[in-house]
Design a protein around this motif. Structure first.
Motif, short mmCIF file in Angstrom:
data_model
loop_
_atom_site.label_atom_id
_atom_site.label_comp_id
_atom_site.label_asym_id
_atom_site.label_seq_id
_atom_site.Cartn_x
_atom_site.Cartn_y
_atom_site.Cartn_z
N ALA A 216 0.78 -1.07 -0.01
CA ALA A 216 -0.03 0.03 -0.12
C ALA A 216 0.78 1.28 0.05
N ARG A 217 1.91 1.24 0.45
CA ARG A 217 2.76 2.32 0.57
C ARG A 217 4.21 2.27 -0.30
N ILE A 218 4.44 1.28 -0.86
CA ILE A 218 5.71 1.40 -1.71
C ILE A 218 5.20 1.03 -3.03
N ILE A 219 4.75 -0.07 -3.34
CA ILE A 219 4.45 -0.59 -4.57
C ILE A 219 3.38 0.07 -5.35
N LEU A 220 2.16 0.54 -4.40
CA LEU A 220 1.28 1.36 -4.85
C LEU A 220 1.55 2.65 -5.46
N PHE A 221 2.61 3.12 -4.78
CA PHE A 221 3.12 4.65 -5.11
C PHE A 221 3.96 4.45 -6.48
N LEU A 222 4.62 3.35 -6.62
CA LEU A 222 5.30 3.21 -7.84
C LEU A 222 4.24 3.06 -8.95
N TYR A 223 2.87 2.52 -8.92
CA TYR A 223 2.03 2.43 -9.77
C TYR A 223 1.52 3.49 -9.99
N LEU A 224 1.42 4.44 -8.97
CA LEU A 224 0.81 6.12 -9.15
C LEU A 224 1.98 6.70 -10.02
N PHE A 225 3.06 6.84 -10.09
CA PHE A 225 4.01 7.32 -10.78
C PHE A 225 4.08 6.69 -12.20
N TYR A 226 3.68 5.50 -12.29
CA TYR A 226 3.94 4.80 -13.65
C TYR A 226 2.69 5.41 -14.29
N MET A 259 11.35 5.62 4.74
CA MET A 259 11.76 5.75 5.92
C MET A 259 11.26 4.95 7.18
N TRP A 260 9.91 5.13 7.11
CA TRP A 260 9.32 4.25 7.96
C TRP A 260 9.31 2.73 7.91
N PHE A 261 9.27 2.36 6.62
CA PHE A 261 9.31 0.85 5.99
C PHE A 261 10.85 0.67 6.53
N GLY A 262 11.95 1.24 6.57
CA GLY A 262 13.13 0.67 7.12
C GLY A 262 12.99 0.40 8.80
N LYS A 263 12.09 1.27 9.36
CA LYS A 263 12.21 1.16 10.83
C LYS A 263 11.35 -0.07 11.00
N ILE A 264 10.22 -0.49 10.20
CA ILE A 264 9.32 -1.54 10.14
C ILE A 264 10.13 -2.89 10.17
N ILE A 265 11.11 -2.91 9.09
CA ILE A 265 11.77 -4.01 9.11
C ILE A 265 12.92 -4.33 10.11
N LYS A 266 13.55 -3.06 10.78
CA LYS A 266 14.36 -3.36 11.94
C LYS A 266 13.40 -3.91 13.09
N GLY A 267 12.36 -3.45 13.07
CA GLY A 267 11.52 -3.96 14.52
C GLY A 267 11.08 -5.37 14.11
#
Length: 276
Positions: A216-226, A259-267
């Motif tokens: 919802a916050r990574i792939i979807l944004f790529l789709y938006l720009f595409y 940035m938040w995704f990086g924190k999610i991965i670490k958590g």
């Protein structure tokens, strides 16, 4: 004389007809839809806050033991959860199922398409962001730091512009689909606050957040720009300010999401490591 019961029915019917006329001709008249929706969104936030407090007091024993700020945040997250469910459903409908923004419809440029329902839904979202931002300022920084203030300000400006101008509503809804992650993020906070950090539910929740955020916050944004790239000949007709919002707001939010995704991965890594 006419029976009292029949009189009452006639009076009630009269009030019902007057109410329908008021809603149809005034509150939901095209020029007033944005303002009605914003006020409705703010009122709904207040109502959900009170209901969350009432239900939690009655059915969650640990709630009464929370600090004042914990209870406020608990109730506040109830608001954001309900808003997230509402706007995610509406966004998915308009982006993927409705014919309003379909390339197969000859309804003019996709960037200028709107409807009373699409405008109303955006207005409800503006009402939510205004109410939530007010609470963030009121209790700053207990409900969120500067990144939340920036997120809400960008959201208010972009969503309000799309609502009032009718421009770029499709891309606004694409960005708002990202609210789908909010319920699972709120659930994580609930579990943590309720002392269930070591539970299996907490672990599953972390995995769900990872995949939900990725989609919802990574792939979807790529789709938006595409999508913008494919329809740039139509996007280019947007007002300069709308064009600025279209490129800047999703870009800034995309960086924040990463940035938040990086924190999610670490958590998630930290949680999985403790399970081994």
């Amino acid at each position: 004389m006419m029976p009292v019961s029949r009189k009452a029915i006639i009076v009630m019917k009269s009030y019902q007809n007057q109410a329908e006329v008021l809603v149809k001709d005034y509150l939901l008249a095209d020029p007033l839809i944005p303002y009605t929706a914003v006020l409705g969104g703010i009122f709904a936030c207040k109502m959900v806050y009170d209901l969350t407090r009432l239900i939690s007091t009655c059915y969650f024993k640990s709630y009464v033991g929370f600090t004042k700020i914990q209870r406020i945040e608990w109730n506040n997250r109830g608001i954001s959860t309900i808003h997230a469910i509402f706007i995610t459903v509406m966004s998915l409908y308009f982006v993927f199922w409705s014919d309003l923004y379909s390339d197969h419809q000859l309804l003019g440029l996709v960037t200028f398409r709107s409807s009373p329902l699409s405008t109303f839904s955006l207005g409800v979202s503006v009402g939510y962001f205004l109410a939530d931002l007010g609470m963030i300022f009121w209790l700053y920084p207990s409900l969120g730091g500067m990144e939340y203030v920036l997120h809400h300000l960008l959201s208010i400006v972009a969503v309000a512009y799309a609502m009032l101008s009718g421009e770029g509503q499709l891309y606004t809804y694409m960005v708002l689909i990202s609210e789908a992650t909010t319920p699972v993020v709120n659930l994580r906070w609930y579990l943590d606050t309720a002392g269930m950090k070591r539970s299996t539910t907490y672990l599953i929740n972390g995995v769900v957040i990872f995949f939900a955020w990725l989609v919802a916050r990574i792939i979807l944004f790529l789709y938006l720009f595409y999508h913008v790239y494919l329809h740039y000949d139509q996007v280019n007709h947007t007002h300069p300010f709308g064009l600025f919002l279209l490129f800047v707001v999703p870009s800034v939010l995309a960086v924040m999401n990463l940035m938040w995704f990086g924190k999610i991965i670490k958590g998630l890594k930290k949680t999985l490591a403790k399970r081994q």
